[in-house]
Design a protein around this motif. Structure first.
Motif, PDB file in Angstrom:
ATOM      1  N   MET A   1      -0.567  11.680   7.677  1.00  0.00           N
ATOM      2  CA  MET A   1       0.687  11.968   8.377  1.00  0.00           C
ATOM      3  C   MET A   1       1.603  12.893   7.558  1.00  0.00           C
ATOM      4  N   THR A   2       1.164  13.247   6.359  1.00  0.00           N
ATOM      5  CA  THR A   2       2.002  14.074   5.505  1.00  0.00           C
ATOM      6  C   THR A   2       2.329  15.412   6.156  1.00  0.00           C
ATOM      7  N   SER A   3       1.320  16.040   6.796  1.00  0.00           N
ATOM      8  CA  SER A   3       1.544  17.349   7.400  1.00  0.00           C
ATOM      9  C   SER A   3       2.563  17.273   8.526  1.00  0.00           C
ATOM     10  N   LEU A   4       2.534  16.185   9.298  1.00  0.00           N
ATOM     11  CA  LEU A   4       3.497  16.028  10.378  1.00  0.00           C
ATOM     12  C   LEU A   4       4.899  15.851   9.812  1.00  0.00           C
ATOM     13  N   SER A   5       5.024  15.074   8.730  1.00  0.00           N
ATOM     14  CA  SER A   5       6.326  14.879   8.118  1.00  0.00           C
ATOM     15  C   SER A   5       6.881  16.200   7.600  1.00  0.00           C
ATOM     16  N   SER A   6       6.014  17.011   6.996  1.00  0.00           N
ATOM     17  CA  SER A   6       6.442  18.320   6.508  1.00  0.00           C
ATOM     18  C   SER A   6       6.874  19.205   7.668  1.00  0.00           C
TER      19      SER A   6
ATOM     20  N   GLY B   1       2.524  16.535  22.676  1.00  0.00           N
ATOM     21  CA  GLY B   1       1.489  15.912  23.487  1.00  0.00           C
ATOM     22  C   GLY B   1       0.837  14.711  22.835  1.00  0.00           C
ATOM     23  N   GLN B   2       1.167  14.435  21.570  1.00  0.00           N
ATOM     24  CA  GLN B   2       0.579  13.286  20.906  1.00  0.00           C
ATOM     25  C   GLN B   2       1.244  11.995  21.376  1.00  0.00           C
ATOM     26  N   PRO B   3       0.531  10.877  21.253  1.00  0.00           N
ATOM     27  CA  PRO B   3       1.115   9.600  21.682  1.00  0.00           C
ATOM     28  C   PRO B   3       2.411   9.293  20.928  1.00  0.00           C
ATOM     29  N   PHE B   4       3.371   8.743  21.632  1.00  0.00           N
ATOM     30  CA  PHE B   4       4.658   8.390  21.019  1.00  0.00           C
ATOM     31  C   PHE B   4       4.453   7.472  19.819  1.00  0.00           C
ATOM     32  N   GLU B   5       3.467   6.588  19.899  1.00  0.00           N
ATOM     33  CA  GLU B   5       3.224   5.646  18.809  1.00  0.00           C
ATOM     34  C   GLU B   5       2.869   6.352  17.514  1.00  0.00           C
ATOM     35  N   ARG B   6       2.253   7.519  17.617  1.00  0.00           N
ATOM     36  CA  ARG B   6       1.887   8.256  16.408  1.00  0.00           C
ATOM     37  C   ARG B   6       3.073   9.019  15.832  1.00  0.00           C
ATOM     38  N   LEU B   7       3.975   9.454  16.672  1.00  0.00           N
ATOM     39  CA  LEU B   7       5.113  10.245  16.222  1.00  0.00           C
ATOM     40  C   LEU B   7       6.272   9.387  15.719  1.00  0.00           C
ATOM     41  N   TYR B   8       6.400   8.192  16.262  1.00  0.00           N
ATOM     42  CA  TYR B   8       7.591   7.376  16.000  1.00  0.00           C
ATOM     43  C   TYR B   8       7.810   7.118  14.515  1.00  0.00           C
ATOM     44  N   ASP B   9       6.814   6.573  13.830  1.00  0.00           N
ATOM     45  CA  ASP B   9       7.005   6.186  12.430  1.00  0.00           C
ATOM     46  C   ASP B   9       7.298   7.366  11.507  1.00  0.00           C
ATOM     47  N   PRO B  10       6.515   8.462  11.544  1.00  0.00           N
ATOM     48  CA  PRO B  10       6.828   9.560  10.613  1.00  0.00           C
ATOM     49  C   PRO B  10       8.174  10.200  10.865  1.00  0.00           C
ATOM     50  N   ILE B  11       8.598  10.270  12.131  1.00  0.00           N
ATOM     51  CA  ILE B  11       9.901  10.855  12.415  1.00  0.00           C
ATOM     52  C   ILE B  11      11.013   9.935  11.930  1.00  0.00           C
ATOM     53  N   LEU B  12      10.877   8.648  12.193  1.00  0.00           N
ATOM     54  CA  LEU B  12      11.888   7.702  11.725  1.00  0.00           C
ATOM     55  C   LEU B  12      11.921   7.673  10.195  1.00  0.00           C
ATOM     56  N   ASP B  13      10.745   7.721   9.559  1.00  0.00           N
ATOM     57  CA  ASP B  13      10.698   7.774   8.096  1.00  0.00           C
ATOM     58  C   ASP B  13      11.455   8.989   7.575  1.00  0.00           C
ATOM     59  N   ASP B  14      11.275  10.104   8.228  1.00  0.00           N
ATOM     60  CA  ASP B  14      11.932  11.325   7.775  1.00  0.00           C
ATOM     61  C   ASP B  14      13.446  11.230   7.961  1.00  0.00           C
ATOM     62  N   ILE B  15      13.875  10.640   9.073  1.00  0.00           N
ATOM     63  CA  ILE B  15      15.312  10.445   9.299  1.00  0.00           C
ATOM     64  C   ILE B  15      15.904   9.591   8.182  1.00  0.00           C
ATOM     65  N   ILE B  16      15.211   8.487   7.862  1.00  0.00           N
ATOM     66  CA  ILE B  16      15.697   7.575   6.820  1.00  0.00           C
ATOM     67  C   ILE B  16      15.711   8.269   5.460  1.00  0.00           C
ATOM     68  N   ASP B  17      14.619   8.975   5.128  1.00  0.00           N
ATOM     69  CA  ASP B  17      14.557   9.683   3.849  1.00  0.00           C
ATOM     70  C   ASP B  17      15.700  10.683   3.717  1.00  0.00           C
ATOM     71  N   THR B  18      15.931  11.427   4.790  1.00  0.00           N
ATOM     72  CA  THR B  18      16.980  12.437   4.762  1.00  0.00           C
ATOM     73  C   THR B  18      18.357  11.790   4.626  1.00  0.00           C
ATOM     74  N   ARG B  19      18.595  10.701   5.369  1.00  0.00           N
ATOM     75  CA  ARG B  19      19.893  10.014   5.312  1.00  0.00           C
ATOM     76  C   ARG B  19      20.140   9.446   3.922  1.00  0.00           C
ATOM     77  N   LEU B  20      19.115   8.865   3.295  1.00  0.00           N
ATOM     78  CA  LEU B  20      19.270   8.293   1.960  1.00  0.00           C
ATOM     79  C   LEU B  20      19.577   9.384   0.932  1.00  0.00           C
ATOM     80  N   ALA B  21      18.833  10.485   1.015  1.00  0.00           N
ATOM     81  CA  ALA B  21      19.048  11.576   0.071  1.00  0.00           C
ATOM     82  C   ALA B  21      20.427  12.198   0.263  1.00  0.00           C
ATOM     83  N   ALA B  22      20.871  12.316   1.521  1.00  0.00           N
ATOM     84  CA  ALA B  22      22.186  12.886   1.792  1.00  0.00           C
ATOM     85  C   ALA B  22      23.294  11.992   1.245  1.00  0.00           C
ATOM     86  N   ALA B  23      23.137  10.677   1.405  1.00  0.00           N
ATOM     87  CA  ALA B  23      24.134   9.741   0.880  1.00  0.00           C
ATOM     88  C   ALA B  23      24.211   9.840  -0.642  1.00  0.00           C
ATOM     89  N   GLU B  24      23.052   9.961  -1.282  1.00  0.00           N
ATOM     90  CA  GLU B  24      23.037  10.095  -2.738  1.00  0.00           C
ATOM     91  C   GLU B  24      23.676  11.413  -3.162  1.00  0.00           C
TER      92      GLU B  24
END
Length: 292
Positions: free
Chosen positions: A1-6, A73-96
């Motif tokens: 999932m690294t490529s999708l996160s990038s 076109g990919q299943p929502f189940e595949r996209l949900y976690d990496p996108i949410l992970d990226d949102i969280i990572d970005t929010r944490l880094a921004a707060a720091e």
């Protein structure tokens, strides 16, 4: 999932602008505008909290709507976690980043303002486009396209290409005397279509250089050019083999593409309108360099 996160991180840097001009009319529903109260309530569901701050499903869906088509076109189940992970990572880094004090850096302030401006501009422009382009306007544009047969006309032609006008005039003389166009093309043409009897297949006016296209489309089916036609490639003798009008697909099949084209045109028009109303002073590159 690294490529999708990038990929998601890359989208943050400006892909949304491309989505806007290529068809963002379809994305606004996913971020809450124009939805029913029930759908809006579902989209506002809190799916994560970070130190008390909420992240809603709406944000995840908005980011999915900005992904390239092959990812949407990919299943929502595949996209949900990496996108949410990226949102969280970005929010944490921004707060720091805020805690570190770099938010007071003038360049960081400009970059943050740029990001805010981009989101606001795209959201407003998307709504503005939806308000200005109606189904009736798309249907009217379709009728214009259907009525414009010239833009959908294509011909099939052969040509003989030679280096000099004298050679071309001699070939025209031989053709008038009854020699075969195809055989002369095979033996005399220096163009790549020569071995095939000079056959260029079907083409539209814009597919060829203007002088060649104008001469080709001026011929009746079966006619041969009376005079040599010059282009950068050399001198041509042209024979029109056939003429046809490409049928237009039903509105149901191309309505989306028409809407996207109209949205792109309108986005450019709106940008021009805003530019004309504003008082803008900008330095030319020469002025920038002279100040260094």
């Amino acid at each position: 999932m690294t490529s999708l996160s990038s990929l998601i991180r890359w989208i943050y840097s400006g892909f949304a602008c491309l989505i806007l001009t290529a068809g963002m009319m379809t994305t606004t529903a996913s971020v809450g505008w124009g939805q029913s109260d029930e759908a809006r309530e579902e989209m506002s569901k809190v799916i994560a909290t970070i130190d008390g701050d909420d992240i809603t499903l709406n944000l995840v869906m908005a980011l999915i709507s900005q992904l390239p088509q092959q990812y949407q076109g990919q299943p929502f189940e595949r996209l949900y976690d990496p996108i949410l992970d990226d949102i969280i990572d970005t929010r944490l880094a921004a707060a720091e980043a805020k805690r570190s004090g770099i938010a007071d850096d003038p360049l960081i302030e400009e970059l943050a303002q740029r990001a805010y401006d981009r989101v606001m501009a795209e959201a407003w422009l998307s709504i503005e486009i939806q308000n200005r382009i109606t189904d009736e306007m798309i249907e009217a544009r379709y009728k214009e396209i259907a009525a414009d047969e010239d833009s959908r006309t294509e011909i099939r032609a052969r040509h003989i290409l030679v280096n000099t006008e004298t050679e071309a005039e001699d070939i025209i003389r031989r053709l008038k005397e009854g020699e075969s166009f195809e055989e002369l093309a095979k033996t005399l043409s220096i163009g790549p279509s020569g071995p095939n009897g000079g056959d260029l297949g079907y083409f539209q006016r814009g597919d060829m250089v203007p002088s060649f296209a104008d001469a080709s489309f001026a011929l009746e089916v079966g006619a041969i050019s009376e005079n040599p036609v010059q282009t950068n490639f050399g001198w041509h003798i042209i024979k029109a083999e056939d003429r046809r009008v490409i049928p237009i697909p039903p509105l149901a099949e191309i309505g989306v593409q028409i809407g996207q084209a109209m949205a792109s045109e309108l986005a450019s028009k709106i940008a021009d309108e805003l530019y004309e109303k504003a008082k803008i002073r900008r330095l030319d590159l020469d002025e920038v360099l002279s100040n260094q």
